[in-house]
Scaffold this motif. Sequence first.
Motif, PDB file in Angstrom:
ATOM      1  N   ASN A 141      62.341 -12.329 -28.995  1.00  0.00           N
ATOM      2  CA  ASN A 141      61.636 -13.039 -27.927  1.00  0.00           C
ATOM      3  C   ASN A 141      62.012 -14.524 -27.952  1.00  0.00           C
ATOM      4  OD1 ASN A 141      59.588 -10.804 -27.053  1.00  0.00           O
ATOM      5  ND2 ASN A 141      59.448 -10.883 -29.282  1.00  0.00           N
ATOM      6  N   LYS A 143      62.879 -18.164 -27.279  1.00  0.00           N
ATOM      7  CA  LYS A 143      62.525 -19.123 -26.227  1.00  0.00           C
ATOM      8  C   LYS A 143      63.008 -20.502 -26.662  1.00  0.00           C
ATOM      9  CE  LYS A 143      58.337 -16.643 -24.836  1.00  0.00           C
ATOM     10  NZ  LYS A 143      56.850 -16.719 -24.694  1.00  0.00           N
ATOM     11  N   ALA A 144      63.523 -21.243 -25.715  1.00  0.00           N
ATOM     12  CA  ALA A 144      63.997 -22.591 -26.006  1.00  0.00           C
ATOM     13  C   ALA A 144      63.623 -23.524 -24.867  1.00  0.00           C
ATOM     14  CB  ALA A 144      65.507 -22.600 -26.213  1.00  0.00           C
ATOM     15  N   LYS A 145      63.155 -24.693 -25.229  1.00  0.00           N
ATOM     16  CA  LYS A 145      62.802 -25.717 -24.252  1.00  0.00           C
ATOM     17  C   LYS A 145      63.860 -26.811 -24.319  1.00  0.00           C
ATOM     18  CE  LYS A 145      59.198 -29.038 -23.021  1.00  0.00           C
ATOM     19  NZ  LYS A 145      57.888 -29.610 -23.414  1.00  0.00           N
ATOM     20  N   SER A 170      63.300 -24.902 -30.002  1.00  0.00           N
ATOM     21  CA  SER A 170      63.173 -23.441 -29.948  1.00  0.00           C
ATOM     22  C   SER A 170      62.062 -22.973 -30.871  1.00  0.00           C
ATOM     23  CB  SER A 170      64.493 -22.774 -30.344  1.00  0.00           C
ATOM     24  OG  SER A 170      64.706 -22.875 -31.740  1.00  0.00           O
ATOM     25  N   ASN A 171      61.737 -21.689 -30.735  1.00  0.00           N
ATOM     26  CA  ASN A 171      60.674 -21.108 -31.554  1.00  0.00           C
ATOM     27  C   ASN A 171      61.190 -20.565 -32.885  1.00  0.00           C
ATOM     28  OD1 ASN A 171      62.182 -19.063 -30.335  1.00  0.00           O
ATOM     29  ND2 ASN A 171      60.458 -17.644 -30.241  1.00  0.00           N
ATOM     30  N   ARG A 202      71.401 -20.798 -18.727  1.00  0.00           N
ATOM     31  CA  ARG A 202      70.502 -19.735 -19.168  1.00  0.00           C
ATOM     32  C   ARG A 202      71.051 -18.983 -20.382  1.00  0.00           C
ATOM     33  NH1 ARG A 202      68.351 -16.745 -13.637  1.00  0.00           N
ATOM     34  NH2 ARG A 202      67.284 -18.574 -12.732  1.00  0.00           N
TER      35      ARG A 202
END
Length: 244
Positions: A141, A143-145, A170-171, A202
């Motif tokens: 899962n 996710k990266a900001k 990122s997480n 992306r």
Amino acid sequence: MENKINMVVPKEYDGTPIKVIIEEGKAPEELSPKEPEIIKIDGTISAPLLWLEKRIGTIDQLRAHIVVCRDDMTIKLVIDEKNYYQSVILGSLQSSKEVQDFGINTGKTWEPEKLSMFLKMHRAFFVTKTENMTLVSLLKNFKAKIVSDVEKSKEESGSKTDNYSQAVDSNLPKSFKIKIPLFKGSSPEEIEVETYADIDGRNASLTLISAGATETVDNVKNNIIDETLNHIREVASDIVIIEI
């Protein structure tokens, strides 16, 4: 056409019947002589030692030598050094299959989901099962900001400013620990592995890097080479050892 056969009967012949077998056909051709083979063996770092342990009684130690190159992580044994058909046994430290599969310090890139599946199937290499399960879940899962800053300006003097910076949050944890052999045939070593993310739109790719693995490789390689050379000196004390 008659074929004549000459037989010589021994003086001590006792009258026992003599059996004669006549074979017809073309005689087999003799094989052409072959040149001696140059023996060359490539193996793990212990190959020269293992060869000497079994063949030391068959060689002249004063006509052999060993060349050690720590940069290439090799030990080369040369037998009958003045002979063109000499024997060469090369032992080298090679990266383990595990290091190659993980792609640590090789520049190999991973898609988060594929790395998640790989780590799940290689849970045995993790120090703790919990750390493996957590990392697998986070990668699945991923996710990266991305925070981007663009600065552009033009002054009256003609000076220009055109700066671009991008920060990725990122997480994923910054690092995780695994226990794997660094070289073929060596014992497992515990190392810390860092994950580096590369974001392009992306698309995200991850690279595994370990400064600890590089440091451990330097220490371990010298220990393994020194230990192997000490054993060689015990088996073949008259063979000269040269470091280059």
